[in-house]
Design an enzyme around this catalytic site. Structure first.
Site, PDB file in Angstrom:
ATOM      1  CD1 TRP A   1       7.069   3.139   3.959  1.00 36.63           C
ATOM      2  CD2 TRP A   1       8.693   2.593   5.403  1.00 36.63           C
ATOM      3  NE1 TRP A   1       7.713   4.298   4.328  1.00 36.63           N
ATOM      4  CE2 TRP A   1       8.710   3.984   5.214  1.00 36.63           C
ATOM      5  CE3 TRP A   1       9.622   1.996   6.261  1.00 36.63           C
ATOM      6  CZ2 TRP A   1       9.624   4.802   5.856  1.00 36.63           C
ATOM      7  CZ3 TRP A   1      10.522   2.817   6.908  1.00 36.63           C
ATOM      8  CH2 TRP A   1      10.513   4.192   6.702  1.00 36.63           C
ATOM      9  CB  ILE A   2       6.583  -4.027   0.991  1.00 37.94           C
ATOM     10  CG1 ILE A   2       6.158  -2.781   0.189  1.00 37.94           C
ATOM     11  CG2 ILE A   2       5.564  -5.163   0.847  1.00 37.94           C
ATOM     12  CD1 ILE A   2       4.952  -2.017   0.734  1.00 37.94           C
ATOM     13  CB  THR A   3       5.967  -6.173   6.498  1.00 36.96           C
ATOM     14  OG1 THR A   3       6.039  -4.920   7.179  1.00 36.96           O
ATOM     15  CG2 THR A   3       6.246  -7.297   7.470  1.00 36.96           C
TER      16      THR A   3
ATOM     17  CD  GLU B   1      -1.550  -3.255   9.528  1.00 37.40           C
ATOM     18  OE1 GLU B   1      -2.314  -2.895   8.613  1.00 37.40           O
ATOM     19  OE2 GLU B   1      -0.630  -4.060   9.356  1.00 37.40           O
TER      20      GLU B   1
ATOM     21  CG  LEU C   1      -1.755   1.170   1.594  1.00 33.82           C
ATOM     22  CD1 LEU C   1      -2.679   1.519   0.447  1.00 33.82           C
ATOM     23  CD2 LEU C   1      -2.581   0.896   2.847  1.00 33.82           C
TER      24      LEU C   1
ATOM     25  CD  GLU D   1       2.386   4.800  -4.201  1.00 33.33           C
ATOM     26  OE1 GLU D   1       2.482   6.022  -4.461  1.00 33.33           O
ATOM     27  OE2 GLU D   1       1.693   4.009  -4.854  1.00 33.33           O
TER      28      GLU D   1
ATOM     29  N   GLY E   1       1.447   7.662   2.922  1.00 34.78           N
ATOM     30  CA  GLY E   1       1.432   6.814   4.117  1.00 34.78           C
ATOM     31  C   GLY E   1       0.043   6.841   4.728  1.00 34.78           C
TER      32      GLY E   1
ATOM     33  CD  GLU F   1      -0.564  10.719  16.138  1.00 37.70           C
ATOM     34  OE1 GLU F   1      -0.247   9.738  15.433  1.00 37.70           O
ATOM     35  OE2 GLU F   1       0.037  11.023  17.182  1.00 37.70           O
TER      36      GLU F   1
ATOM     37  N   GLY G   1      20.403   0.567  33.308  1.00 33.75           N
ATOM     38  CA  GLY G   1      21.387   0.529  32.213  1.00 33.75           C
ATOM     39  C   GLY G   1      21.268  -0.746  31.395  1.00 33.75           C
TER      40      GLY G   1
HETATM   41  C1  FAD Z   1       8.082  -1.451  10.383  1.00 30.22           C
HETATM   42  C2  FAD Z   1       7.090  -0.991   9.359  1.00 30.22           C
HETATM   43  C3  FAD Z   1       6.407  -1.926   8.593  1.00 30.22           C
HETATM   44  C4  FAD Z   1       5.519  -1.510   7.594  1.00 30.22           C
HETATM   45  N1  FAD Z   1       4.924  -2.435   6.786  1.00 30.22           N
HETATM   46  C5  FAD Z   1       4.148  -2.020   5.749  1.00 30.22           C
HETATM   47  C6  FAD Z   1       3.598  -2.971   4.825  1.00 30.22           C
HETATM   48  O1  FAD Z   1       3.789  -4.180   4.945  1.00 30.22           O
HETATM   49  N2  FAD Z   1       2.869  -2.505   3.786  1.00 30.22           N
HETATM   50  C7  FAD Z   1       2.629  -1.172   3.593  1.00 30.22           C
HETATM   51  O2  FAD Z   1       1.945  -0.823   2.644  1.00 30.22           O
HETATM   52  N3  FAD Z   1       3.135  -0.246   4.457  1.00 30.22           N
HETATM   53  C8  FAD Z   1       3.885  -0.640   5.517  1.00 30.22           C
HETATM   54  N4  FAD Z   1       4.422   0.283   6.392  1.00 30.22           N
HETATM   55  C9  FAD Z   1       4.150   1.689   6.194  1.00 30.22           C
HETATM   56  C10 FAD Z   1       3.176   2.217   7.235  1.00 30.22           C
HETATM   57  O3  FAD Z   1       1.887   1.758   6.929  1.00 30.22           O
HETATM   58  C11 FAD Z   1       3.276   3.743   7.265  1.00 30.22           C
HETATM   59  O4  FAD Z   1       4.523   4.054   7.848  1.00 30.22           O
HETATM   60  C12 FAD Z   1       2.150   4.363   8.045  1.00 30.22           C
HETATM   61  O5  FAD Z   1       0.940   4.255   7.339  1.00 30.22           O
HETATM   62  C13 FAD Z   1       2.403   5.832   8.331  1.00 30.22           C
HETATM   63  O6  FAD Z   1       2.710   6.483   7.135  1.00 30.22           O
HETATM   64  P1  FAD Z   1       4.039   7.374   7.018  1.00 30.22           P
HETATM   65  O7  FAD Z   1       5.176   6.616   7.544  1.00 30.22           O
HETATM   66  O8  FAD Z   1       4.112   7.877   5.625  1.00 30.22           O
HETATM   67  O9  FAD Z   1       3.786   8.580   8.012  1.00 30.22           O
HETATM   68  P2  FAD Z   1       2.912   9.884   7.709  1.00 30.22           P
HETATM   69  O10 FAD Z   1       1.612   9.514   7.128  1.00 30.22           O
HETATM   70  O11 FAD Z   1       3.759  10.868   6.999  1.00 30.22           O
HETATM   71  O12 FAD Z   1       2.663  10.378   9.197  1.00 30.22           O
HETATM   72  C14 FAD Z   1       3.683  11.021   9.981  1.00 30.22           C
HETATM   73  C15 FAD Z   1       3.074  11.397  11.319  1.00 30.22           C
HETATM   74  O13 FAD Z   1       1.994  12.312  11.099  1.00 30.22           O
HETATM   75  C16 FAD Z   1       0.810  11.797  11.707  1.00 30.22           C
HETATM   76  N5  FAD Z   1      -0.345  12.178  10.889  1.00 30.22           N
HETATM   77  C17 FAD Z   1      -0.579  11.883   9.568  1.00 30.22           C
HETATM   78  N6  FAD Z   1      -1.770  12.375   9.184  1.00 30.22           N
HETATM   79  C18 FAD Z   1      -2.312  12.979  10.277  1.00 30.22           C
HETATM   80  C19 FAD Z   1      -3.535  13.668  10.532  1.00 30.22           C
HETATM   81  N7  FAD Z   1      -4.476  13.795   9.593  1.00 30.22           N
HETATM   82  N8  FAD Z   1      -3.746  14.173  11.763  1.00 30.22           N
HETATM   83  C20 FAD Z   1      -2.816  14.011  12.750  1.00 30.22           C
HETATM   84  N9  FAD Z   1      -1.649  13.380  12.575  1.00 30.22           N
HETATM   85  C21 FAD Z   1      -1.400  12.861  11.352  1.00 30.22           C
HETATM   86  C22 FAD Z   1       0.990  10.301  11.759  1.00 30.22           C
HETATM   87  O14 FAD Z   1       0.200   9.726  12.778  1.00 30.22           O
HETATM   88  C23 FAD Z   1       2.471  10.187  12.058  1.00 30.22           C
HETATM   89  O15 FAD Z   1       2.675  10.329  13.439  1.00 30.22           O
HETATM   90  C24 FAD Z   1       5.295  -0.123   7.402  1.00 30.22           C
HETATM   91  C25 FAD Z   1       5.959   0.813   8.202  1.00 30.22           C
HETATM   92  C26 FAD Z   1       6.856   0.394   9.164  1.00 30.22           C
HETATM   93  C27 FAD Z   1       7.576   1.432   9.983  1.00 30.22           C
END
Ligand code: FAD
Lengths: 377, 85
Positions: free
Chosen positions: A155-157, A359, A124, A126, A130, A363, A336
């Site tokens: 970020w694809i697990t 998931e 999902l 990119e 996110g 927020e 520690g």
């Molecule tokens: C270890 C790991 C495994 C993952 N595995 C997968 C996977 O298998 N497949 C896949 O598709 N993706 C995967 N992801 C991606 C993950 O789904 C995204 O990191 C997540 O959806 C958050 O998106 P972002 O990192 O772009 O953060 P952003 O969307 O940029 O968010 C940054 C911060 O802003 C906050 N924020 C964003 N919008 C709002 C709002 N409207 N109001 C208030 N706060 C907001 C968020 O809560 C976050 O704290 C993985 C990520 C990690 C770290």
């Protein structure tokens, strides 16, 4: 109201616990350091029927009820969050394909996905999409009877080894889901290293460079990719992550009960200090509260109640924060030592932050739960 | 029977459409309350409440746009399958 596991569920939990104690927990720290869950442990998950466990038996799955599946996820998550994340992503995709895939696609594939013979991952996110999942830029174009996919996912697990990817793309600007085999010409993947949480989850960036797919690889109808297909997957994913978070919180508690009983300062074990007892009590109570919310969500899923999705959000929201708080306190209570690799609590803290972000971050859950509150108990 | 079905759908939706008396022919998407969570919850509700499965090729916003359209979908699905609702 009766809130009690059946005998079969209790026995299943013992089996899961034994599996994790023997084959997972002792090695999880090493896998974390090596940034890789070994393939033979994935084979063991398969042979125990732990991959595809919540899928119905008629599609090759384990036919496990929602509560037993929760117990499995908690126990695996208690030992190793990276391994738990394989269950999460594989099951959520296999489940969504079973739910929304067309008959032709499922005919050749359902049993392989249900049994975990073929591994699935969820594609999902990119670089620029996110939390705002609807802003993905990966594109699908229809050419005759085929679809051509072009774009990049991040970020694809388990992206390094998965055989099939559920991909969200724009088809004539409609969000649409496709199941892309890793053997498709034009597909490539690059391992991602140096991620500090769920470090052994074989994460990858994916590139789809004109990947040509037969029309049966369309999952659901165009325009329903996010609202129905990915939402189905993410709902199961949140349920799984919520239980995984309970597993982390429980692991923190186990570690702290042992450590504070053995470590002595000021002439007594740490746990005899009242300020330490306060932290232990918070950990005990929050872990139990999180588990109860998971039971509630599981019960509603089991009886097919439409509230199940809303209740699952609540469980994921609470449990992921309980895990972070427990892990934070667990590192602190180890002093520690908590910051060394001699103890697992630093890993728990790194892994707990992941469950609060994936998931739907905390927020995003706050926004969604306020808009879709579950009904009365 | 159809009235009873519509009442059940309306009751389910009323929680999400607080302070709004939803009419049978009102476009629920146009009201702006439907996010992706509710869209899927609605599918799950219709399936669970009326005992049928919505197939991938039945994913069509028209089927879910109004209470009337949902009722027509239930009618088609259940009369085809011989389910009593
Ligand atoms: C270890 C790991 C495994 C993952 N595995 C997968 C996977 O298998 N497949 C896949 O598709 N993706 C995967 N992801 C991606 C993950 O789904 C995204 O990191 C997540 O959806 C958050 O998106 P972002 O990192 O772009 O953060 P952003 O969307 O940029 O968010 C940054 C911060 O802003 C906050 N924020 C964003 N919008 C709002 C709002 N409207 N109001 C208030 N706060 C907001 C968020 O809560 C976050 O704290 C993985 C990520 C990690 C770290």
């Amino acid at each position: 109201m009766k809130l009690e596991l059946s005998d079969a569920q209790k026995q299943a939990r013992l089996r899961f616990r034994e599996f994790v104690q023997q084959r997972v927990a002792p090695y999880a720290g090493g896998w974390d350091r090596e940034e890789r869950v070994p393939l033979d442990v994935i084979d063991q998950l398969r042979s125990h029927g732990y991959l595809g466990a919540p899928l119905p038996v008629d599609s090759g799955g384990g036919g496990m009820d929602a509560i037993t599946y929760g117990l499995l996820t908690e126990e695996i998550g208690r030992g190793c969050s990276s391994l738990r994340s394989l269950l999460t992503v594989h099951d959520m995709v296999a489940f969504a394909v079973r739910r929304w895939g067309n008959a032709e696609l499922k005919a050749g594939l359902a049993a392989r996905l249900g049994s975990g013979e073929a591994l699935c991952a969820l594609a999902l996110s990119e670089a620029d999409a996110g939390s705002d999942a609807a802003s993905v830029r990966t594109e699908a174009v229809r050419e005759g009877d085929e679809y051509v996919i072009t774009g990049r996912k991040k970020w694809i697990t388990f992206g390094q080894i998965a055989d099939f990817f559920l991909v969200l793309a724009r088809l004539e600007d409609k969000l649409t889901a496709f199941l892309v085999p890793s053997t498709t010409p034009g597909f490539s993947r690059t391992p991602m290293h140096g991620i500090v949480g769920t470090r052994a989850s074989l994460m990858a960036e994916l590139e789809f460079n004109g990947c040509r797919l037969a029309s049966r690889h369309l999952v659901g109808r165009p325009g329903f990719g996010l609202s129905h297909v990915f939402s189905t997957a993410l709902d199961l994913g949140r349920y799984s992550v919520a239980w995984g978070a309970v597993g982390i919180a429980q692991a923190c508690l186990d570690a702290c009960l042992e450590y504070t009983a053995n470590r002595r300062q000021f002439g007594v074990p740490l746990r005899d200090h009242q300020l330490i007892q306060r932290k232990l009590t918070d950990m005990i109570v929050n872990t139990r509260a999180a588990r109860l919310l998971c039971y509630r969500a599981g019960y509603l899923r089991e009886i097919g109640d439409a509230e199940a999705m809303a209740e699952t959000l609540v469980a994921k929201y609470f449990a992921s924060q309980a895990a972070v708080s427990a892990a934070n306190d667990a590192v602190h209570l180890h002093g520690g030592n908590g910051l060394t690799e001699d103890y697992p609590v630093a890993r728990y803290l790194r892994d707990s932050k992941v469950v609060e972000i994936i998931e739907g971050s905390t927020e995003i859950q706050q926004i969604t739960i306020a808009r879709n509150p579950p009904g009365e108990l | 029977m159809a009235d009873n079905r519509k009442a059940r759908i309306k009751e389910f939706l009323s929680r999400f459409f607080r302070n709004h008396e939803l009419k049978d022919d009102e476009d629920i998407f146009a009201l702006g309350f439907v996010n992706s969570l509710l869209a899927l919850q609605l599918v799950n509700f219709l399936e669970g409440e009326f005992g049928f499965t919505i197939e991938d090729d039945e994913l069509d916003f028209e089927n879910f746009r109004t209470i009337q359209n949902m009722d027509a979908l239930i009618e088609r699905k259940t009369s085809a399958a011989g389910v009593a609702v």
